[in-house]
Design a protein around this motif. Structure first.
Motif, PDB file in Angstrom:
ATOM      1  N   CYS A  68       0.777  -1.318   0.023  1.00 26.51           N
ATOM      2  CA  CYS A  68       0.000  -0.303   0.298  1.00 26.51           C
ATOM      3  C   CYS A  68       0.500   1.260   0.373  1.00 26.51           C
ATOM      4  CB  CYS A  68      -0.823  -0.274   0.567  1.00 26.51           C
ATOM      5  SG  CYS A  68      -0.239  -0.057   2.610  1.00 26.51           S
ATOM      6  N   ASN A  69       0.583   2.413   0.284  1.00 32.76           N
ATOM      7  CA  ASN A  69       1.290   3.471  -0.423  1.00 32.76           C
ATOM      8  C   ASN A  69       0.755   4.831   1.045  1.00 32.76           C
ATOM      9  OD1 ASN A  69      -1.262   3.967  -1.888  1.00 32.76           O
ATOM     10  ND2 ASN A  69      -0.381   4.997  -3.511  1.00 32.76           N
ATOM     11  N   ALA A  70       1.604   5.816   0.091  1.00 33.63           N
ATOM     12  CA  ALA A  70       1.164   6.793   1.627  1.00 33.63           C
ATOM     13  C   ALA A  70       2.459   7.808   1.037  1.00 33.63           C
ATOM     14  CB  ALA A  70       2.101   6.609   3.112  1.00 33.63           C
ATOM     15  N   VAL A  71       1.981   9.070   1.338  1.00 35.92           N
ATOM     16  CA  VAL A  71       2.648  10.428   1.108  1.00 35.92           C
ATOM     17  C   VAL A  71       3.391  11.279   1.712  1.00 35.92           C
ATOM     18  CG1 VAL A  71       2.431  12.456  -0.526  1.00 35.92           C
ATOM     19  CG2 VAL A  71       1.021  10.421  -1.223  1.00 35.92           C
TER      20      VAL A  71
ATOM     21  N   ASN B  84      -1.730   9.038  -5.843  1.00 39.28           N
ATOM     22  CA  ASN B  84      -2.479   7.939  -6.326  1.00 39.28           C
ATOM     23  C   ASN B  84      -2.920   7.072  -5.823  1.00 39.28           C
ATOM     24  OD1 ASN B  84      -1.577   5.837  -8.301  1.00 39.28           O
ATOM     25  ND2 ASN B  84       0.581   5.258  -7.304  1.00 39.28           N
ATOM     26  N   ASN B  85      -4.373   7.761  -6.185  1.00 39.85           N
ATOM     27  CA  ASN B  85      -6.009   6.923  -5.625  1.00 39.85           C
ATOM     28  C   ASN B  85      -5.758   6.068  -6.332  1.00 39.85           C
ATOM     29  OD1 ASN B  85      -7.727   7.557  -3.656  1.00 39.85           O
ATOM     30  ND2 ASN B  85      -8.625   8.053  -5.345  1.00 39.85           N
TER      31      ASN B  85
ATOM     32  N   TYR C 126      -9.760  13.818 -11.269  1.00 38.99           N
ATOM     33  CA  TYR C 126     -10.983  12.730 -11.913  1.00 38.99           C
ATOM     34  C   TYR C 126      -9.774  12.850 -13.306  1.00 38.99           C
ATOM     35  CZ  TYR C 126     -13.177  11.458 -16.561  1.00 38.99           C
ATOM     36  OH  TYR C 126     -13.908  10.397 -16.716  1.00 38.99           O
ATOM     37  N   GLN C 127      -9.122  13.426 -14.092  1.00 36.05           N
ATOM     38  CA  GLN C 127      -7.518  13.518 -15.223  1.00 36.05           C
ATOM     39  C   GLN C 127      -6.484  12.891 -14.768  1.00 36.05           C
ATOM     40  OE1 GLN C 127      -8.402  14.202 -18.297  1.00 36.05           O
ATOM     41  NE2 GLN C 127     -10.792  15.406 -17.594  1.00 36.05           N
ATOM     42  N   LEU C 128      -6.523  12.819 -14.125  1.00 36.72           N
ATOM     43  CA  LEU C 128      -5.230  12.296 -13.381  1.00 36.72           C
ATOM     44  C   LEU C 128      -4.942  10.966 -12.945  1.00 36.72           C
ATOM     45  CD1 LEU C 128      -1.983  11.543 -11.940  1.00 36.72           C
ATOM     46  CD2 LEU C 128      -3.014  12.483  -9.690  1.00 36.72           C
TER      47      LEU C 128
END
Length: 304
Positions: A136-139, A185-186, A231-233
């Motif tokens: 999993c990821n975080a920032v 990065n959703n 949304y575009q990302l």
């Protein structure tokens, strides 16, 4: 059969749809070789990979949202419906108080309640205890870098991935201050891609911004612009997947866990509707087209 991985996107309560997706895949004997999750996708993904099965996911998630710690969060204040003038007034008053409080503290929720919630879910379990590989990821808000968790204690990793800025407290790890991975990065498709699996599925809980609306203030225009940018990302991220499941949950509020069964049902529904297409990803013909670079990626991305 070729190995496949699945990326479970963030979306708060909407993430309950992941349970339905994983249940139907398992019923069709489709077990991922690798799972990556962001935010609520990290919670469901870690629970699933620790058990190695979707069998008890619904029961465990229901126990979580009815726990004393979860009730203390008071999430209902974030999704008060605009049914009448009084409800609208309560919502607007709460938002003003909430925003004002953030000038004096890091988050709306307290660190102790958050720790207890995730400890009840994962205890002392570590990544080495998982039955299915998971990340999993975080920032890191100091450096702006994405941080990937693949070892250590599960509860720490999932806490960091779920730390919605301003809502949940950030997870402090030595010199790093970590918040929700969805900031950059959703839908962690890239993390699944790095695992080397043959087929990548993604579960996307969002959708395009609703048309219309009022944009009379700078705040409204700013919020609308951010939703378009996000949304575009998301679209660019999803283009890397072989297939995208998009449960019809985008119109549910991220903090509203009350439609528990309905959110899971919608995850089951979209997976059942596309199960033949998913199975076709493992055919020789699909492998051949993919080898030639002519396979259509993310072709199931429909919004309802």
């Amino acid at each position: 059969m070729e190995k496949f991985g699945i990326a479970l996107g963030g979306g708060g309560a909407r993430g309950l749809a992941h349970i339905g997706v994983l249940e139907v895949l398992e019923e069709n004997k489709l077990i991922p070789s690798f799972v990556a999750g962001t935010s609520m996708g990290a919670v469901i993904g870690a629970m699933y990979c620790l058990a190695g099965s979707a069998g008890d996911l619904k029961k465990k998630a229901e126990k979580m949202i009815h726990s004393e710690e979860f009730e203390k969060f008071g999430l209902r204040k974030f999704y008060t419906k605009f049914g009448n003038v009084f409800e609208r007034f309560k919502r607007e008053l709460f938002e003003k108080i909430y925003l004002g409080e953030l000038f004096f503290k890091r988050s709306y929720f307290r660190d102790e309640a958050t720790k207890k919630l995730f400890f009840d879910l994962f205890g002392y379990a570590e990544f080495s205890d998982l039955k299915i590989p998971f990340v999993c990821n975080a920032v890191d808000i100091k450096s702006g870098e994405e941080v990937i968790f693949s070892e250590g204690r599960l509860l720490d990793a999932v806490r960091a991935s779920c730390a919605i800025p301003g809502i949940f407290p950030p997870y402090v790890n030595k010199t790093r201050i970590l918040v929700d991975g969805g900031v950059v990065n959703n839908i962690p498709v890239e993390l699944v891609k790095r695992s080397g699996v043959d087929v990548i599925l993604a579960v996307y809980l969002g959708g395009p911004p609703e048309p219309g609306g009022e944009f009379n203030t700078g705040f409204q225009i700013n919020q609308r612009s951010l939703s378009i940018m996000k949304y575009q990302l998301d679209k660019r991220i999803l283009a890397q997947a072989d297939f995208v499941l998009n449960p019809a949950v985008a119109n549910f509020h991220w903090a509203d866990f009350s439609p528990f069964d309905e959110l899971i049902r919608r995850g089951r529904e979209v997976t059942r509707n596309h199960i033949k297409e998913i199975k076709s990803l493992f055919s020789f013909w699909h492998r051949f087209k993919k080898h030639l670079g002519i396979s259509r990626r993310a072709k199931s991305l429909h919004y309802k």
